[in-house]
Design a protein around this motif. Structure first.
Motif, PDB file in Angstrom:
ATOM      1  N   ILE A 107       0.836  -1.204   0.000  1.00  0.00           N
ATOM      2  CA  ILE A 107       0.000   0.000   0.000  1.00  0.00           C
ATOM      3  C   ILE A 107       0.870   1.252   0.000  1.00  0.00           C
ATOM      4  N   ALA A 108       1.947   1.233   0.769  1.00  0.00           N
ATOM      5  CA  ALA A 108       2.864   2.377   0.794  1.00  0.00           C
ATOM      6  C   ALA A 108       3.488   2.605  -0.584  1.00  0.00           C
ATOM      7  N   ALA A 109       3.835   1.510  -1.270  1.00  0.00           N
ATOM      8  CA  ALA A 109       4.420   1.639  -2.608  1.00  0.00           C
ATOM      9  C   ALA A 109       3.418   2.274  -3.577  1.00  0.00           C
ATOM     10  N   TYR A 110       2.171   1.804  -3.540  1.00  0.00           N
ATOM     11  CA  TYR A 110       1.152   2.382  -4.414  1.00  0.00           C
ATOM     12  C   TYR A 110       0.878   3.846  -4.070  1.00  0.00           C
ATOM     13  N   SER A 111       0.923   4.199  -2.807  1.00  0.00           N
ATOM     14  CA  SER A 111       0.597   5.569  -2.424  1.00  0.00           C
ATOM     15  C   SER A 111       1.720   6.540  -2.771  1.00  0.00           C
ATOM     16  N   LEU A 112       2.937   6.076  -2.972  1.00  0.00           N
ATOM     17  CA  LEU A 112       4.037   6.949  -3.354  1.00  0.00           C
ATOM     18  C   LEU A 112       4.067   7.252  -4.852  1.00  0.00           C
ATOM     19  N   VAL A 113       3.328   6.495  -5.651  1.00  0.00           N
ATOM     20  CA  VAL A 113       3.321   6.703  -7.103  1.00  0.00           C
ATOM     21  C   VAL A 113       2.783   8.085  -7.486  1.00  0.00           C
ATOM     22  N   PRO A 114       1.625   8.550  -6.981  1.00  0.00           N
ATOM     23  CA  PRO A 114       1.161   9.889  -7.376  1.00  0.00           C
ATOM     24  C   PRO A 114       2.139  10.994  -6.989  1.00  0.00           C
ATOM     25  N   LEU A 115       2.767  10.880  -5.851  1.00  0.00           N
ATOM     26  CA  LEU A 115       3.742  11.888  -5.435  1.00  0.00           C
ATOM     27  C   LEU A 115       4.951  11.886  -6.364  1.00  0.00           C
ATOM     28  N   GLY A 116       5.382  10.702  -6.763  1.00  0.00           N
ATOM     29  CA  GLY A 116       6.491  10.597  -7.718  1.00  0.00           C
ATOM     30  C   GLY A 116       6.136  11.192  -9.069  1.00  0.00           C
ATOM     31  N   LEU A 117       4.903  10.986  -9.512  1.00  0.00           N
ATOM     32  CA  LEU A 117       4.472  11.562 -10.791  1.00  0.00           C
ATOM     33  C   LEU A 117       4.451  13.083 -10.741  1.00  0.00           C
ATOM     34  N   VAL A 118       4.051  13.632  -9.604  1.00  0.00           N
ATOM     35  CA  VAL A 118       4.053  15.092  -9.448  1.00  0.00           C
ATOM     36  C   VAL A 118       5.475  15.618  -9.482  1.00  0.00           C
ATOM     37  N   MET A 119       6.377  14.963  -8.781  1.00  0.00           N
ATOM     38  CA  MET A 119       7.750  15.458  -8.686  1.00  0.00           C
ATOM     39  C   MET A 119       8.512  15.331 -10.001  1.00  0.00           C
ATOM     40  N   THR A 120       8.158  14.363 -10.849  1.00  0.00           N
ATOM     41  CA  THR A 120       8.837  14.222 -12.137  1.00  0.00           C
ATOM     42  C   THR A 120       8.256  15.123 -13.212  1.00  0.00           C
ATOM     43  N   GLY A 121       7.101  15.713 -12.971  1.00  0.00           N
ATOM     44  CA  GLY A 121       6.512  16.623 -13.942  1.00  0.00           C
ATOM     45  C   GLY A 121       5.513  15.967 -14.880  1.00  0.00           C
ATOM     46  N   VAL A 122       5.244  14.711 -14.681  1.00  0.00           N
ATOM     47  CA  VAL A 122       4.305  14.003 -15.549  1.00  0.00           C
ATOM     48  C   VAL A 122       2.893  14.574 -15.392  1.00  0.00           C
ATOM     49  N   VAL A 123       2.518  14.924 -14.174  1.00  0.00           N
ATOM     50  CA  VAL A 123       1.178  15.461 -13.925  1.00  0.00           C
ATOM     51  C   VAL A 123       1.002  16.789 -14.651  1.00  0.00           C
ATOM     52  N   GLN A 124       2.032  17.638 -14.621  1.00  0.00           N
ATOM     53  CA  GLN A 124       1.961  18.925 -15.322  1.00  0.00           C
ATOM     54  C   GLN A 124       1.817  18.705 -16.828  1.00  0.00           C
ATOM     55  N   TRP A 125       2.563  17.745 -17.357  1.00  0.00           N
ATOM     56  CA  TRP A 125       2.507  17.454 -18.783  1.00  0.00           C
ATOM     57  C   TRP A 125       1.120  16.949 -19.184  1.00  0.00           C
ATOM     58  N   VAL A 126       0.554  16.053 -18.386  1.00  0.00           N
ATOM     59  CA  VAL A 126      -0.771  15.505 -18.688  1.00  0.00           C
ATOM     60  C   VAL A 126      -1.835  16.596 -18.583  1.00  0.00           C
ATOM     61  N   SER A 127      -1.725  17.460 -17.562  1.00  0.00           N
ATOM     62  CA  SER A 127      -2.728  18.522 -17.438  1.00  0.00           C
ATOM     63  C   SER A 127      -2.601  19.524 -18.574  1.00  0.00           C
ATOM     64  N   ASP A 128      -1.386  19.770 -19.074  1.00  0.00           N
ATOM     65  CA  ASP A 128      -1.225  20.645 -20.233  1.00  0.00           C
ATOM     66  C   ASP A 128      -1.883  20.038 -21.467  1.00  0.00           C
ATOM     67  N   ILE A 129      -1.757  18.751 -21.621  1.00  0.00           N
ATOM     68  CA  ILE A 129      -2.373  18.079 -22.772  1.00  0.00           C
ATOM     69  C   ILE A 129      -3.898  18.087 -22.650  1.00  0.00           C
ATOM     70  N   ALA A 130      -4.396  17.830 -21.448  1.00  0.00           N
ATOM     71  CA  ALA A 130      -5.837  17.660 -21.255  1.00  0.00           C
ATOM     72  C   ALA A 130      -6.615  18.955 -21.445  1.00  0.00           C
ATOM     73  N   PHE A 131      -6.017  20.087 -21.191  1.00  0.00           N
ATOM     74  CA  PHE A 131      -6.773  21.338 -21.216  1.00  0.00           C
ATOM     75  C   PHE A 131      -6.440  22.232 -22.401  1.00  0.00           C
ATOM     76  N   LYS A 132      -5.763  21.734 -23.419  1.00  0.00           N
ATOM     77  CA  LYS A 132      -5.481  22.522 -24.618  1.00  0.00           C
ATOM     78  C   LYS A 132      -6.417  22.064 -25.734  1.00  0.00           C
ATOM     79  N   PRO A 133      -7.169  22.987 -26.327  1.00  0.00           N
ATOM     80  CA  PRO A 133      -8.071  22.600 -27.422  1.00  0.00           C
ATOM     81  C   PRO A 133      -7.331  22.079 -28.652  1.00  0.00           C
ATOM     82  N   SER A 134      -6.146  22.605 -28.919  1.00  0.00           N
ATOM     83  CA  SER A 134      -5.413  22.147 -30.106  1.00  0.00           C
ATOM     84  C   SER A 134      -5.025  20.676 -29.975  1.00  0.00           C
ATOM     85  N   VAL A 135      -4.763  20.225 -28.758  1.00  0.00           N
ATOM     86  CA  VAL A 135      -4.428  18.815 -28.552  1.00  0.00           C
ATOM     87  C   VAL A 135      -5.643  17.949 -28.855  1.00  0.00           C
ATOM     88  N   TRP A 136      -6.821  18.374 -28.428  1.00  0.00           N
ATOM     89  CA  TRP A 136      -8.036  17.592 -28.682  1.00  0.00           C
ATOM     90  C   TRP A 136      -8.387  17.604 -30.163  1.00  0.00           C
TER      91      TRP A 136
END
Length: 153
Positions: A33-62
């Motif tokens: 459970i600890a391993a699974y719970s550290l995954v979202p924090l790791g994604l935030v720290m690597t910048g993956v979350v920012q990249w995904v949110s940039d893709i999700a909210f740009k009309p040109s991407v859609w």
């Protein structure tokens, strides 16, 4: 900003659940459970979350995803039409080659496989077929009848 906060909260909640699980002496499950719970924090720290949110909210991407979907749909439609017509590129290419080769008479271009007597060859080919017909297992049911009699049927 909101996505990072949500991922951090999910990680904190997961670590809390892991601590409760460890308190109940289920250490293997708590570690998992600890391993699974550290995954979202790791994604935030690597910048993956920012990249995904940039893709999700740009009309040109859609719009780009929409164009990719249209292209895929066109490819699949042409494949379906080719299959329905019973022709593929390979078959059409072979048909064109056959049309080009049809200008030469087929009998003139093929070599003779007989030894000079053209009428003897068809008779020689017919004899093995006659033997196959005589020994065909589909015509003789005596074996099946014997098995059925043996079992009283």
């Amino acid at each position: 900003m909101l996505a990072e906060t949500i991922c951090s909260a999910v990680s904190a909640a997961g670590l809390g659940v892991a601590a409760i699980t460890a308190y109940r002496k289920r250490f293997l499950a708590a570690t998992r459970i600890a391993a699974y719970s550290l995954v979202p924090l790791g994604l935030v720290m690597t910048g993956v979350v920012q990249w995904v949110s940039d893709i999700a909210f740009k009309p040109s991407v859609w719009i780009g995803f929409g164009l990719l979907a249209v292209a895929w749909l066109l490819f699949m439609t042409t494949r379906a039409v080719e299959r329905r017509a019973g022709s593929t590129r390979k078959e059409r290419r072979a048909a064109r080659k056959a049309e080009r080769g049809a200008a030469v008479a087929p009998a003139a271009s093929s070599p003779s496989l007989t030894s000079g007597s053209g009428a003897a060859a068809p008779q020689a080919q017919a004899e093995p077929r006659k033997k196959q017909r005589e020994t065909a297992p589909g015509d003789d049911f005596s074996d099946i009848e014997a098995i059925l009699k043996k079992h009283g049927i």
